[in-house]
Design a protein around this motif. Structure first.
Motif, PDB file in Angstrom:
ATOM      1  N   VAL A 146    -109.916  48.281 -60.265  1.00 56.75           N
ATOM      2  CA  VAL A 146    -111.266  47.776 -60.030  1.00 56.75           C
ATOM      3  C   VAL A 146    -111.516  46.541 -60.900  1.00 56.75           C
ATOM      4  CG1 VAL A 146    -113.742  48.284 -60.219  1.00 56.75           C
ATOM      5  CG2 VAL A 146    -112.168  50.035 -59.348  1.00 56.75           C
ATOM      6  N   HIS A 147    -111.964  45.467 -60.269  1.00 59.53           N
ATOM      7  CA  HIS A 147    -112.299  44.234 -60.986  1.00 59.53           C
ATOM      8  C   HIS A 147    -113.651  44.410 -61.675  1.00 59.53           C
ATOM      9  CE1 HIS A 147    -108.994  42.055 -59.129  1.00 59.53           C
ATOM     10  NE2 HIS A 147    -109.319  42.645 -58.002  1.00 59.53           N
ATOM     11  N   LEU A 148    -113.761  43.905 -62.897  1.00 57.17           N
ATOM     12  CA  LEU A 148    -114.966  44.101 -63.704  1.00 57.17           C
ATOM     13  C   LEU A 148    -115.676  42.780 -63.989  1.00 57.17           C
ATOM     14  CD1 LEU A 148    -113.404  46.543 -66.315  1.00 57.17           C
ATOM     15  CD2 LEU A 148    -114.927  47.160 -64.416  1.00 57.17           C
ATOM     16  N   PHE A 149    -116.972  42.764 -63.669  1.00 53.56           N
ATOM     17  CA  PHE A 149    -117.840  41.626 -63.951  1.00 53.56           C
ATOM     18  C   PHE A 149    -119.047  42.168 -64.695  1.00 53.56           C
ATOM     19  CE2 PHE A 149    -115.310  40.591 -60.337  1.00 53.56           C
ATOM     20  CZ  PHE A 149    -114.972  39.264 -60.520  1.00 53.56           C
TER      21      PHE A 149
ATOM     22  N   THR B  51    -113.983  47.915 -54.923  1.00 52.36           N
ATOM     23  CA  THR B  51    -113.082  46.809 -55.246  1.00 52.36           C
ATOM     24  C   THR B  51    -113.461  46.168 -56.576  1.00 52.36           C
ATOM     25  OG1 THR B  51    -113.000  46.340 -52.872  1.00 52.36           O
ATOM     26  CG2 THR B  51    -112.095  44.668 -54.338  1.00 52.36           C
ATOM     27  N   ALA B  52    -114.773  46.016 -56.799  1.00 50.94           N
ATOM     28  CA  ALA B  52    -115.253  45.345 -58.005  1.00 50.94           C
ATOM     29  C   ALA B  52    -116.596  45.922 -58.424  1.00 50.94           C
ATOM     30  CB  ALA B  52    -115.385  43.843 -57.766  1.00 50.94           C
ATOM     31  N   ILE B  53    -116.868  45.803 -59.706  1.00 52.28           N
ATOM     32  CA  ILE B  53    -118.144  46.217 -60.283  1.00 52.28           C
ATOM     33  C   ILE B  53    -118.814  44.983 -60.872  1.00 52.28           C
ATOM     34  CG2 ILE B  53    -119.145  47.422 -62.251  1.00 52.28           C
ATOM     35  CD1 ILE B  53    -117.220  49.702 -61.707  1.00 52.28           C
ATOM     36  N   PHE B  54    -120.100  44.833 -60.558  1.00 50.73           N
ATOM     37  CA  PHE B  54    -120.932  43.817 -61.201  1.00 50.73           C
ATOM     38  C   PHE B  54    -122.015  44.577 -61.939  1.00 50.73           C
ATOM     39  CE2 PHE B  54    -124.532  40.814 -61.226  1.00 50.73           C
ATOM     40  CZ  PHE B  54    -123.936  39.811 -61.977  1.00 50.73           C
ATOM     41  N   SER B  55    -121.936  44.615 -63.265  1.00 47.83           N
ATOM     42  CA  SER B  55    -122.811  45.485 -64.045  1.00 47.83           C
ATOM     43  C   SER B  55    -123.505  44.758 -65.179  1.00 47.83           C
ATOM     44  CB  SER B  55    -121.993  46.630 -64.650  1.00 47.83           C
ATOM     45  OG  SER B  55    -122.812  47.477 -65.438  1.00 47.83           O
ATOM     46  N   ASP B  56    -124.792  45.068 -65.317  1.00 44.81           N
ATOM     47  CA  ASP B  56    -125.532  44.649 -66.501  1.00 44.81           C
ATOM     48  C   ASP B  56    -124.994  45.455 -67.678  1.00 44.81           C
ATOM     49  OD1 ASP B  56    -127.392  43.482 -68.163  1.00 44.81           O
ATOM     50  OD2 ASP B  56    -129.089  44.605 -67.382  1.00 44.81           O
ATOM     51  N   ILE B  57    -124.951  44.869 -68.849  1.00 48.96           N
ATOM     52  CA  ILE B  57    -124.534  45.604 -70.043  1.00 48.96           C
ATOM     53  C   ILE B  57    -125.690  46.430 -70.578  1.00 48.96           C
ATOM     54  CG2 ILE B  57    -123.867  45.353 -72.471  1.00 48.96           C
ATOM     55  CD1 ILE B  57    -122.093  43.015 -71.615  1.00 48.96           C
ATOM     56  N   ASP B  58    -126.893  45.862 -70.552  1.00 52.60           N
ATOM     57  CA  ASP B  58    -128.066  46.511 -71.142  1.00 52.60           C
ATOM     58  C   ASP B  58    -128.727  47.434 -70.133  1.00 52.60           C
ATOM     59  OD1 ASP B  58    -127.869  44.774 -73.512  1.00 52.60           O
ATOM     60  OD2 ASP B  58    -128.387  43.220 -72.069  1.00 52.60           O
TER      61      ASP B  58
ATOM     62  N   GLU C 126    -109.545  44.602 -70.567  1.00 47.69           N
ATOM     63  CA  GLU C 126    -108.605  43.627 -70.034  1.00 47.69           C
ATOM     64  C   GLU C 126    -109.049  43.149 -68.647  1.00 47.69           C
ATOM     65  OE1 GLU C 126    -103.882  43.436 -68.845  1.00 47.69           O
ATOM     66  OE2 GLU C 126    -104.581  44.972 -70.229  1.00 47.69           O
ATOM     67  N   GLN C 127    -108.996  41.861 -68.448  1.00 47.36           N
ATOM     68  CA  GLN C 127    -109.317  41.195 -67.191  1.00 47.36           C
ATOM     69  C   GLN C 127    -110.768  41.377 -66.746  1.00 47.36           C
ATOM     70  OE1 GLN C 127    -106.273  42.552 -64.474  1.00 47.36           O
ATOM     71  NE2 GLN C 127    -104.898  40.936 -65.144  1.00 47.36           N
ATOM     72  N   ALA C 128    -111.665  41.633 -67.686  1.00 49.41           N
ATOM     73  CA  ALA C 128    -113.091  41.685 -67.362  1.00 49.41           C
ATOM     74  C   ALA C 128    -113.667  40.279 -67.495  1.00 49.41           C
ATOM     75  CB  ALA C 128    -113.826  42.647 -68.288  1.00 49.41           C
ATOM     76  N   CYS C 129    -114.622  39.972 -66.646  1.00 50.15           N
ATOM     77  CA  CYS C 129    -115.271  38.670 -66.651  1.00 50.15           C
ATOM     78  C   CYS C 129    -116.717  38.847 -67.108  1.00 50.15           C
ATOM     79  CB  CYS C 129    -115.216  38.089 -65.239  1.00 50.15           C
ATOM     80  SG  CYS C 129    -116.065  36.514 -65.054  1.00 50.15           S
ATOM     81  N   PHE C 130    -117.163  38.004 -68.040  1.00 45.64           N
ATOM     82  CA  PHE C 130    -118.553  38.049 -68.490  1.00 45.64           C
ATOM     83  C   PHE C 130    -119.308  36.857 -67.910  1.00 45.64           C
ATOM     84  CE2 PHE C 130    -121.959  36.863 -71.420  1.00 45.64           C
ATOM     85  CZ  PHE C 130    -122.699  38.031 -71.380  1.00 45.64           C
ATOM     86  N   ILE C 131    -120.465  37.142 -67.303  1.00 43.62           N
ATOM     87  CA  ILE C 131    -121.330  36.114 -66.734  1.00 43.62           C
ATOM     88  C   ILE C 131    -122.695  36.243 -67.411  1.00 43.62           C
ATOM     89  CG2 ILE C 131    -122.419  35.243 -64.623  1.00 43.62           C
ATOM     90  CD1 ILE C 131    -120.079  36.600 -63.081  1.00 43.62           C
ATOM     91  N   PRO C 132    -123.082  35.273 -68.258  1.00 46.03           N
ATOM     92  CA  PRO C 132    -124.362  35.392 -68.963  1.00 46.03           C
ATOM     93  C   PRO C 132    -125.562  35.216 -68.028  1.00 46.03           C
ATOM     94  CG  PRO C 132    -123.312  33.290 -69.482  1.00 46.03           C
ATOM     95  CD  PRO C 132    -122.339  34.059 -68.616  1.00 46.03           C
ATOM     96  N   LYS C 133    -126.647  35.939 -68.358  1.00 47.17           N
ATOM     97  CA  LYS C 133    -127.920  35.749 -67.665  1.00 47.17           C
ATOM     98  C   LYS C 133    -128.665  34.635 -68.376  1.00 47.17           C
ATOM     99  CE  LYS C 133    -128.884  40.458 -66.037  1.00 47.17           C
ATOM    100  NZ  LYS C 133    -129.791  41.602 -66.188  1.00 47.17           N
TER     101      LYS C 133
ATOM    102  N   LYS D  24    -126.827  40.082 -74.844  1.00 46.25           N
ATOM    103  CA  LYS D  24    -125.571  40.207 -75.588  1.00 46.25           C
ATOM    104  C   LYS D  24    -124.548  39.227 -75.053  1.00 46.25           C
ATOM    105  CE  LYS D  24    -126.393  45.044 -76.469  1.00 46.25           C
ATOM    106  NZ  LYS D  24    -126.198  46.386 -75.996  1.00 46.25           N
ATOM    107  N   ARG D  25    -123.698  38.760 -75.940  1.00 36.80           N
ATOM    108  CA  ARG D  25    -122.577  37.896 -75.577  1.00 36.80           C
ATOM    109  C   ARG D  25    -121.324  38.510 -76.202  1.00 36.80           C
ATOM    110  NH1 ARG D  25    -126.153  36.189 -72.917  1.00 36.80           N
ATOM    111  NH2 ARG D  25    -126.796  34.055 -72.554  1.00 36.80           N
TER     112      ARG D  25
END
Length: 121
Positions: free
Chosen positions: A78-81, A50-57, A96-103, A87-88
């Motif tokens: 699939v929803h993207l987080f 349903t959704a992915i929660f992924s680190d970029i690095d 499109e429709q991806a959400c960024f959540i900073p650490k 990185k910012r």
């Protein structure tokens, strides 16, 4: 309770396991991957993520941002987080429709973002 399946992609095992445990305790089903290639294998296996929660690095030939673009193209629902402590990415660099959540992030904030997105579509 939402019947969502979340794929957590994080190369730091303690962070990955902690996020997965928090999601499980909130009623989500969870798959875990330590890099983009493991994540792609899970997606290609036919699991209804349903959704992915992924680190970029992440180590390897694909980072989390590259993975997000692949997911958006091949599995558009699939929803993207995405998250990163280094990185910012600008909004126009995200799929499109991806959400960024900073650490560093609060796990309650991650769960809230997931719930909000999944409940609204």
């Amino acid at each position: 309770m939402l019947q969502a399946i979340i794929l957590v992609i994080e190369d730091e095992p303690i962070i990955r396991m902690t996020v997965a445990e928090d999601l499980l305790s909130e009623g989500f089903s969870v798959f875990e991957a330590s890099n983009a290639h493991e994540a792609l294998a899970i997606l290609e296996s036919g699991e209804k993520i349903t959704a992915i929660f992924s680190d970029i690095d992440m180590p390897g030939t694909l980072d989390g941002l590259q993975l997000a673009w692949i997911v958006r193209e091949r599995w558009p629902p699939v929803h993207l987080f995405l998250t990163s402590g280094h990185k910012r990415p600008r909004v126009d660099k995200l799929p499109e429709q991806a959400c960024f959540i900073p650490k560093p992030y609060l796990h309650k904030a991650v769960i809230g973002a997931l719930r909000n997105t999944l409940e609204t579509g």
